[in-house]
Scaffold this motif. Structure first.
Motif, PDB file in Angstrom:
ATOM      1  N   GLY A  26       0.808  -1.208   0.000  1.00 52.47           N
ATOM      2  CA  GLY A  26       0.000   0.000   0.000  1.00 52.47           C
ATOM      3  C   GLY A  26       0.841   1.258   0.000  1.00 52.47           C
ATOM      4  N   ALA A  27       1.912   1.274   0.802  1.00 56.53           N
ATOM      5  CA  ALA A  27       2.799   2.430   0.826  1.00 56.53           C
ATOM      6  C   ALA A  27       3.727   2.457  -0.384  1.00 56.53           C
ATOM      7  N   HIS A  28       4.028   1.277  -0.927  1.00 51.38           N
ATOM      8  CA  HIS A  28       4.905   1.190  -2.090  1.00 51.38           C
ATOM      9  C   HIS A  28       4.345   2.002  -3.255  1.00 51.38           C
ATOM     10  N   ARG A  29       3.017   1.995  -3.446  1.00 54.06           N
ATOM     11  CA  ARG A  29       2.417   2.729  -4.551  1.00 54.06           C
ATOM     12  C   ARG A  29       2.682   4.225  -4.447  1.00 54.06           C
ATOM     13  N   LEU A  30       2.890   4.722  -3.213  1.00 56.69           N
ATOM     14  CA  LEU A  30       3.039   6.158  -2.994  1.00 56.69           C
ATOM     15  C   LEU A  30       4.490   6.624  -3.065  1.00 56.69           C
ATOM     16  N   MET A  31       5.437   5.713  -3.323  1.00 60.67           N
ATOM     17  CA  MET A  31       6.846   6.100  -3.388  1.00 60.67           C
ATOM     18  C   MET A  31       7.079   7.100  -4.506  1.00 60.67           C
ATOM     19  N   GLU A  32       7.961   8.079  -4.233  1.00 57.30           N
ATOM     20  CA  GLU A  32       8.263   9.122  -5.210  1.00 57.30           C
ATOM     21  C   GLU A  32       9.354   8.726  -6.191  1.00 57.30           C
ATOM     22  N   GLY A  33       9.913   7.526  -6.051  1.00 58.17           N
ATOM     23  CA  GLY A  33      10.966   7.083  -6.951  1.00 58.17           C
ATOM     24  C   GLY A  33      10.879   5.592  -7.180  1.00 58.17           C
ATOM     25  N   THR A  34      11.786   5.076  -8.011  1.00 57.70           N
ATOM     26  CA  THR A  34      11.786   3.648  -8.291  1.00 57.70           C
ATOM     27  C   THR A  34      12.015   2.865  -7.005  1.00 57.70           C
ATOM     28  N   ALA A  35      11.254   1.808  -6.858  1.00 56.42           N
ATOM     29  CA  ALA A  35      11.338   0.987  -5.654  1.00 56.42           C
ATOM     30  C   ALA A  35      10.926  -0.433  -6.010  1.00 56.42           C
ATOM     31  N   THR A  36      11.722  -1.387  -5.587  1.00 56.54           N
ATOM     32  CA  THR A  36      11.452  -2.793  -5.870  1.00 56.54           C
ATOM     33  C   THR A  36      11.389  -3.562  -4.561  1.00 56.54           C
ATOM     34  N   ARG A  37      10.341  -4.385  -4.432  1.00 59.67           N
ATOM     35  CA  ARG A  37      10.182  -5.237  -3.268  1.00 59.67           C
ATOM     36  C   ARG A  37      10.301  -6.690  -3.719  1.00 59.67           C
ATOM     37  N   ARG A  58      38.303  15.303  -3.135  1.00 57.96           N
ATOM     38  CA  ARG A  58      36.880  15.581  -3.262  1.00 57.96           C
ATOM     39  C   ARG A  58      36.112  14.263  -3.301  1.00 57.96           C
ATOM     40  N   SER A  59      34.925  14.304  -2.795  1.00 56.35           N
ATOM     41  CA  SER A  59      34.056  13.133  -2.868  1.00 56.35           C
ATOM     42  C   SER A  59      33.439  13.041  -4.250  1.00 56.35           C
ATOM     43  N   GLU A  60      33.158  11.812  -4.693  1.00 52.68           N
ATOM     44  CA  GLU A  60      32.419  11.640  -5.928  1.00 52.68           C
ATOM     45  C   GLU A  60      30.972  12.065  -5.688  1.00 52.68           C
ATOM     46  N   THR A  61      30.445  12.887  -6.576  1.00 57.24           N
ATOM     47  CA  THR A  61      29.072  13.374  -6.438  1.00 57.24           C
ATOM     48  C   THR A  61      28.337  13.191  -7.758  1.00 57.24           C
ATOM     49  N   SER A  62      27.038  13.331  -7.713  1.00 58.91           N
ATOM     50  CA  SER A  62      26.246  13.204  -8.925  1.00 58.91           C
ATOM     51  C   SER A  62      24.934  13.941  -8.744  1.00 58.91           C
ATOM     52  N   TRP A  63      24.274  14.211  -9.858  1.00 59.16           N
ATOM     53  CA  TRP A  63      22.881  14.617  -9.873  1.00 59.16           C
ATOM     54  C   TRP A  63      22.101  13.474 -10.507  1.00 59.16           C
ATOM     55  N   ASN A  64      21.125  12.955  -9.783  1.00 56.67           N
ATOM     56  CA  ASN A  64      20.334  11.806 -10.223  1.00 56.67           C
ATOM     57  C   ASN A  64      18.915  12.257 -10.558  1.00 56.67           C
ATOM     58  N   TYR A  65      18.479  11.934 -11.778  1.00 52.23           N
ATOM     59  CA  TYR A  65      17.136  12.303 -12.228  1.00 52.23           C
ATOM     60  C   TYR A  65      16.387  11.033 -12.625  1.00 52.23           C
ATOM     61  N   GLU A  66      15.083  11.017 -12.371  1.00 54.21           N
ATOM     62  CA  GLU A  66      14.277   9.899 -12.839  1.00 54.21           C
ATOM     63  C   GLU A  66      12.809  10.296 -12.908  1.00 54.21           C
ATOM     64  N   ALA A  67      12.076   9.602 -13.769  1.00 57.26           N
ATOM     65  CA  ALA A  67      10.625   9.796 -13.908  1.00 57.26           C
ATOM     66  C   ALA A  67      10.036   8.487 -14.385  1.00 57.26           C
ATOM     67  N   GLY A  68       8.828   8.178 -13.894  1.00 53.93           N
ATOM     68  CA  GLY A  68       8.273   6.894 -14.272  1.00 53.93           C
ATOM     69  C   GLY A  68       6.787   6.759 -14.003  1.00 53.93           C
ATOM     70  N   LEU A  69       6.294   5.565 -14.296  1.00 59.25           N
ATOM     71  CA  LEU A  69       4.886   5.230 -14.126  1.00 59.25           C
ATOM     72  C   LEU A  69       4.786   3.870 -13.465  1.00 59.25           C
ATOM     73  N   ARG A  70       3.915   3.794 -12.456  1.00 61.17           N
ATOM     74  CA  ARG A  70       3.709   2.558 -11.706  1.00 61.17           C
ATOM     75  C   ARG A  70       2.234   2.196 -11.779  1.00 61.17           C
ATOM     76  N   GLY A  71       1.915   0.931 -12.027  1.00 64.04           N
ATOM     77  CA  GLY A  71       0.525   0.500 -12.111  1.00 64.04           C
ATOM     78  C   GLY A  71       0.308  -0.794 -11.363  1.00 64.04           C
ATOM     79  N   ASP A  72      -0.875  -0.931 -10.771  1.00 65.79           N
ATOM     80  CA  ASP A  72      -1.209  -2.143 -10.024  1.00 65.79           C
ATOM     81  C   ASP A  72      -2.647  -2.533 -10.350  1.00 65.79           C
ATOM     82  N   LEU A  73      -2.806  -3.318 -11.424  1.00 65.63           N
ATOM     83  CA  LEU A  73      -4.108  -3.790 -11.863  1.00 65.63           C
ATOM     84  C   LEU A  73      -4.331  -5.215 -11.370  1.00 65.63           C
ATOM     85  N   GLU A  74      -5.526  -5.706 -11.538  1.00 67.34           N
ATOM     86  CA  GLU A  74      -5.807  -7.061 -11.094  1.00 67.34           C
ATOM     87  C   GLU A  74      -4.936  -8.079 -11.817  1.00 67.34           C
TER      88      GLU A  74
END
Length: 822
Positions: A123-134, A599-615
């Motif tokens: 239920g909370a996984h659907r609300l994640m603002e980024g990629t997430a795998t369980r 110096r530490s290694e740094t980055s800018w990380n960007y992402e956008a996506g779509l998540r769906g949970d159908l029957e």
């Protein structure tokens, strides 16, 4: 430990006595708790029986969401609470003389559901603002992994490469094109606690949680990663182990197979009082490996206790000890050895021996309906002794299995990499780690919106002793740091190393989750400040230190469209300077003279996506881009001669077509795909192919170990009668193994790409009767022979003792298992 348990039982004993009061005229109440949105069971929910102002009893649901309470009377109020869900109170009328069954459903409200989880339930996984795998317990059971790398390779964006050995204790994975060697660009947690050897100084994964102890896995790569630093560039992997069961029981599991493999795992728990539930897990594991002289054995033991003083507080204590003794080696194969006998390994004297012990304490409390607090305390010790015979090259035509004359590395013709039979060296590393983290979450209104503020701080300390000794025999287990007479300094030659590192770090983090109807926006900020010190014991105890700090911002958003959710985010990625980086740049001391600044290694990380949970279909698709700055240490023995820059970009897809939604006889179709495109934007290194080792620009070339295509596809089914099966095909396209993208393969085996390959895995199981389940598994079913990696090689270091050559991929492994639950 017995004294500690006695004290805790004494403290919580009165609570147990109180919980049992309330009469026994009825048969009690039992039931299960599920996620309101998905119907999936919820473990770790505190369920209390209330009457008037008195608490009659409290329990915590097990992994299947089940609970049982012994209460009397005619009616009782049940209160179910778990962080990240809205608490629910239900009036229940008890059956006279029998047990009353109830079903409770809770609505998810937040990402962080309890201290051990970083994503939470579906239920909370659907609300994640980024990629997430369980990776669910069901999937863990179906894959039946020998090592956790097998599980992680089912996650889009994650690419694993073969290392020496069968058990994956030295895991090597990369996320979104980052260098996979020893997984040093990934943050690993177990139940929310960091497990890497030294989080800041030496994050290489020389210890990995055995898969037998893992209940499920969470992987996040989006803006939520800044909550769990300091490593936020690649992603966060959280192994979740099971909480102690609420009722007495356990299981024993035996798995045996080819290559001398054996795993015996036993779990027993659920005794004690209603408020104090201990559990013990014991593991013995061994195998002969996929090459000669490659055997290992492992002992792992865990003792954990769940304390429930009252429904608003949970204390979880876990102690673990791990010992591994294996014939692990860095000696890979030459081209000749790989083609003629990929199981070849002449190094019978090499030995890798580790011991790790840890103690974790997690204290979770609901201070008010809107305010929660988490405290995490962790201490661990890790000792690694790795002795390896020094290697040489010999002509294949002269090698008789025992001896031959060494030849130079540039010798033409067929070569074999073998032990020199003269001496050895030991890399002796010891780590001490301790930390404490305190965080709070508070739900509050803000400008008419629902909001949840999460704030916290962590203090972390680590000490790393990095010693090297030279042994006088091929099988030495003790050596020397120097030769000569200390009384005559002119005769002394240092042949070893003794560097003592120490880090003190403070981390602060905050995030505000704002909900405006279907839109959720979460800005966050992490601040890291740490001091790194080194004492060179063989150079007059020379002292060097450097203090670094960084601010890591991030923001993510999620927009609900019925069964679909759009998500996206941007955050600052970060990798602290490791001991290798500190050594390359000399703590930045030479910057004024034209050397590299620290110096530490740094980055800018960007992402956008779509998540769906159908029957009938669940999926997550995302596009990403990672812009990396200040690269210094670029793999084994390779250092940029400037602060390099690189970009990675690609597309990820995870999908499951649920055949059972159409027909109970149809299996699920599972797909995980990654397209990856990487490019070095700026970088200068010393060439391995240009005569004289001239400095060359590698701008425009690919990053090593970044295949363009990775695909895992297969079928699975899990039937109600206890039968299951799963089969997967994993395809990995070709990839370069060095920064110059050298396509030519040399006879030493240390140079050239990894050709594309595909392997087939399969498993099945059936509940025979009672609590007995039988399983069968096959890894690399078709016994594909392929190059797994050249991870410990550098074309610029052709000597046999500096570059390992080819490490072959895992061969066919057949297993048979039986499990008895009681």
């Amino acid at each position: 430990m017995r004294r500690l348990l006695s004290v805790l039982l004494f403290l919580f004993g009165p609570l147990h006595a109180t919980a049992q009061q309330g009469g026994t005229s009825g048969g009690g109440v039992r039931g299960w708790v599920a996620d309101e949105a998905t119907g999936r069971p919820l473990g770790g929910v505190a369920v209390s029986a209330l009457r008037g102002g008195e608490t009659l009893g409290s329990v915590v649901t097990d992994a299947e969401g089940r609970f049982r309470l012994q209460v009397g009377g005619s009616t009782v109020r049940l209160r179910a609470e778990r962080l990240g869900y809205r608490g629910e109170t239900t009036e229940v009328r008890l059956r006279a003389g029998g047990s009353t069954e109830v079903q409770l459903r809770l609505a998810a409200t937040a990402i962080e559901l309890e201290p051990v989880e970083i994503i939470g339930a579906a239920g909370a996984h659907r609300l994640m603002e980024g990629t997430a795998t369980r990776i669910t317990p069901q999937m863990v059971r179906q894959v039946a992994p020998i090592g956790t790398q097998e599980l992680l390779q089912h996650v889009p964006g994650v690419t694993g490469f073969a290392d020496d050995g069968i058990g994956n204790s030295r895991i090597s994975i990369g996320i979104r094109g980052l260098n996979p060697r020893r997984s040093s660009h990934v943050l690993f947690l177990e139940d929310g606690i960091p497990i890497q050897s030294a989080l800041y100084l030496y994050p290489n994964m020389y210890y990995n949680a055995p898969p037998e102890r893992i209940d499920r896995v969470e992987v996040i790569k989006g803006s939520s990663a800044i909550r769990y630093g300091p490593h936020t560039m690649g992603g966060v992997i959280n192994y979740i182990t099971s909480r102690p069961r609420t009722e007495f029981g356990g299981f024993s599991q035996l798995v045996a197979g080819t290559n001398g493999y054996l795993s015996l795992f036993t779990e027993l728990g659920g005794w004690g009082s209603a408020e104090v539930k201990p559990e013990v897990q014991l593991l013995y594991k061994r195998g002969e490996g996929f090459r000669e002289n490659n055997d290992f054995q492992q002992y792992n033991g865990t003792f954990k206790i769940n304390f429930l003083p009252d429904p608003s507080r949970v204390i979880y204590v876990k102690a673990n000890a791990n010992f591994e003794d294996s014939n692990a080696t860095y000696t890979g194969l030459t081209e000749y050895s790989f083609l003629t006998n990929p199981r070849f390994n002449p190094k019978e004297h090499d030995n890798f021996r580790v011991f790790r012990s840890s103690l974790d304490v997690l204290y979770n409390r609901q201070l008010s309906p809107a305010l929660s607090g988490d405290t995490r305390v962790y201490v661990n010790f890790f000792d690694r002794r790795w002795w390896r015979e020094n290697d040489v090259f010999v002509r294949a035509s002269q090698w008789n299995g025992a001896e031959a004359d060494p030849v130079p590395p540039f010798q033409p013709g067929d070569l074999v990499r073998v032990g020199g039979g003269v001496d050895s060296h030991g890399n002796l590393r010891t780590f001490y780690v301790a930390g404490v983290e305190q965080s709070y979450g508070v739900e509050h209104p803000l400008l008419g919106l629902r909001a949840r503020l999460n704030v916290g701080a962590r203090a972390h300390w680590e000490r790393f002793v990095d010693d090297k000794q030279q042994g006088s025999d091929p099988d030495s287990r003790r050596g020397v740091y120097f030769t000569g007479d200390p009384a005559d300094l002119a005769s002394v030659e240092i042949v070893g190393q003794s560097h003592h590192y120490e880090t003190r770090a403070l981390s602060l983090f905050a995030s505000e989750r704002l909900e405006a109807g279907r839109l959720t926006v979460t800005p966050g900020l992490r601040f890291e400040v740490f001091e790194q010190q080194r004492i060179d014991r063989l150079q007059g105890s020379r002292y060097e230190d450097k203090t670094s700090w960084v601010v890591l911002p991030g923001v993510g958003a999620n927009y609900g469209l019925g069964d679909y959710h759009l998500f996206g985010g941007v955050h600052r990625g970060y990798t602290p300077p490791s001991s290798g980086t500190l050594r390359v740049v000399n703590f930045g001391a030479d910057a004024d003279a034209g050397g590299l600044d620290l110096r530490s290694e740094t980055s800018w990380n960007y992402e956008a996506g779509l998540r769906g949970d159908l029957e009938w279909l669940g999926f997550e698709a995302a596009a990403f881009r990672v812009e990396i700055q200040d690269l210094v240490a670029a793999g084994r023995g390779t250092a940029f001669h400037n602060l390099g820059r690189a970009n990675t970009a690609g597309v990820e897809l995870a999908a499951t077509a649920r055949g059972a939604a159409v027909s109970s006889w149809l299996p699920n179709l599972n797909v995980a795909y990654t397209y990856l495109d990487t490019e070095v934007e700026e970088g200068i290194i010393r060439s391995a192919v240009v005569p004289g080792g001239a400095e060359v620009s590698i701008a425009g070339l690919d990053l090593p170990y970044a295949p363009h295509h990775t695909l895992v596809a297969g079928l699975s089914a899990d039937r109600s009668d206890g039968a299951f099966f799963r089969t997967d095909v994993r395809y990995v396209s070709d990839a370069f193994t060095d920064f110059e993208n050298i396509r030519q393969t040399y006879n030493r085996g240390d140079t050239g790409p990894i050709p594309a390959y595909a392997v087939v895995d399969a498993s099945a199981g059936y509940r025979v009767r009672g609590g007995i389940t039988a399983t069968v598994g096959a890894k690399n079913l078709l016994d594909e022979v392929y190059i797994g990696s050249r991870l410990h090689s550098n074309p610029g270091q052709p000597q046999a003792n500096l570059s390992s050559g080819i490490l072959p991929g895992a061969r066919r492994q057949i297993t048979l298992g039986v499990r008895y639950d009681f």
